[in-house]
Design a protein around this motif. Sequence first.
Motif, short mmCIF file in Angstrom:
data_model
loop_
_atom_site.label_atom_id
_atom_site.label_comp_id
_atom_site.label_asym_id
_atom_site.label_seq_id
_atom_site.Cartn_x
_atom_site.Cartn_y
_atom_site.Cartn_z
N GLU A 102 0.80 -1.09 0.01
CA GLU A 102 0.02 -0.01 0.05
C GLU A 102 0.96 1.08 0.11
O GLU A 102 1.99 1.21 0.66
CB GLU A 102 -0.92 0.15 1.02
N THR A 103 0.21 2.37 -0.71
CA THR A 103 1.18 3.55 -0.87
C THR A 103 0.02 4.53 -0.75
O THR A 103 -1.18 4.70 -1.02
CB THR A 103 1.82 3.72 -2.17
N VAL A 104 0.35 5.69 0.31
CA VAL A 104 -0.55 6.60 0.45
C VAL A 104 -0.16 7.96 -0.05
O VAL A 104 0.96 8.55 0.15
CB VAL A 104 -0.84 6.59 2.10
N TYR A 105 -1.00 8.97 -0.33
CA TYR A 105 -0.93 10.27 -0.43
C TYR A 105 -1.81 11.24 0.27
O TYR A 105 -2.72 11.09 0.48
CB TYR A 105 -1.57 10.64 -2.08
N ILE A 106 -0.99 11.96 0.99
CA ILE A 106 -1.66 12.97 1.81
C ILE A 106 -1.49 14.40 1.66
O ILE A 106 -0.63 15.06 1.31
CB ILE A 106 -0.98 12.81 3.20
N PRO A 107 -2.52 15.09 0.95
CA PRO A 107 -2.52 16.50 0.52
C PRO A 107 -2.70 17.44 1.53
O PRO A 107 -3.38 16.98 2.87
CB PRO A 107 -3.72 16.41 -0.38
#
Length: 407
Positions: A125-130
């Motif tokens: 899993e990979t996560v993007y946090i804006p």
Amino acid sequence: MSVSIDLTSSAPGARPAAPVAAPASARRSLLGLSREEMGAALVEAGIPPKQAKMRVQQLWHWLYVRGVRDFEEMRNVSKDLRATLDQHFEIARPEIVEEQISVDGTRKWLFRFPPRGAGRPVEIETVYIPEEGRGTLCVSSQVGCTLTCTFCHTGTQRLVRNLEPSEIVGQVLTARERLGDFPDAATPQGAIVPSEGRLVSNVVMMGMGEPLYNYDNVKAALAVVSDGDGLALSRRRITLSTSGVVPMIPKTGDEMGVMLAISLHAVTDELRDVLVPINKKYPIRQLMDACRAYPGLSNAKRITFEYVMLKGVNDSLADARELVRLLKGIPAKINLIPFNPWPGSPYECSDWDQIERFADLVNQAGYASPIRTPRGRDIFAACGQLKSESERMKRGDRLALEAAVAV
């Protein structure tokens, strides 16, 4: 409410997920190779040495500036050469199994990689946090983990294998394309992203796995990510988080030059032996000595100490005072992380009032200690919650995890 997208079809404004290409044993991936390695691979494939250097420059531009995923998109490369490249190499990215979007705009991708040798396909899993002014991509370095930190969900998944440089770089490329951060990619309608500048402005090696137990592959991947003629992320915008592999910390500073984060979480060896078992091998004193000697350390290049707030475990004001004492003489900042629940965990998150009192004390001592408001908890994308979906389902975790987050 959170959104889950089945990426056998494409999200609005983004290209369809690329199919998985032939196994790596058949064609070598060009992703994650250094310029020298790429040049040598081209020569081995029959491209004249005098041409190889020029071809490397072309490929580098198409892969990392334009973000193409198919040799046929490389318009200034001859048809014959494109055929040769396709015969010997691949530039495939991970298969996107699922994309989940949180109510706060956080995005989590479940990526699947093809088999390596006699192995099976694997998932991470990979996560993007804006956030305002920046977008942070949390990248995984291993499939599973060996460290068994007792507050971390990933630690309940056994280590399957290390990720290759191509697989680490592939996470960055795929996220940038999905977000519209390449010239010909479109940002999905309604996506929460920074209002200006690069959409993926920061990379943190804080996903699944211990990066320093996959040192060579992580080093190679981050060299590509930070290359000024390609993805061009400053090393000051790349942070590597370690649970405390002490012998590798000086080498990381010397050879990678990235920002360092330490997964600390306790101020006594007795407690850290439980929360972060690698402490039994490399106790706190050794870890602090390695941090003080980290190459390039200064007030402009501080070490981040991550500290998860566990109710009645490590959240007393006495703990806060000892934390300040431990960090004396180290240019540092402290990230206080409210504990994110997962099924079977014996811990609870500290009360918010106690977290604020803890933060006030360390702030008064001169350490910037923002409280990391949980992001993406509704899609299990917060710190300590990552785990491949197949493992989650195999263990029957998903419904229990949903119930834990709801509480």
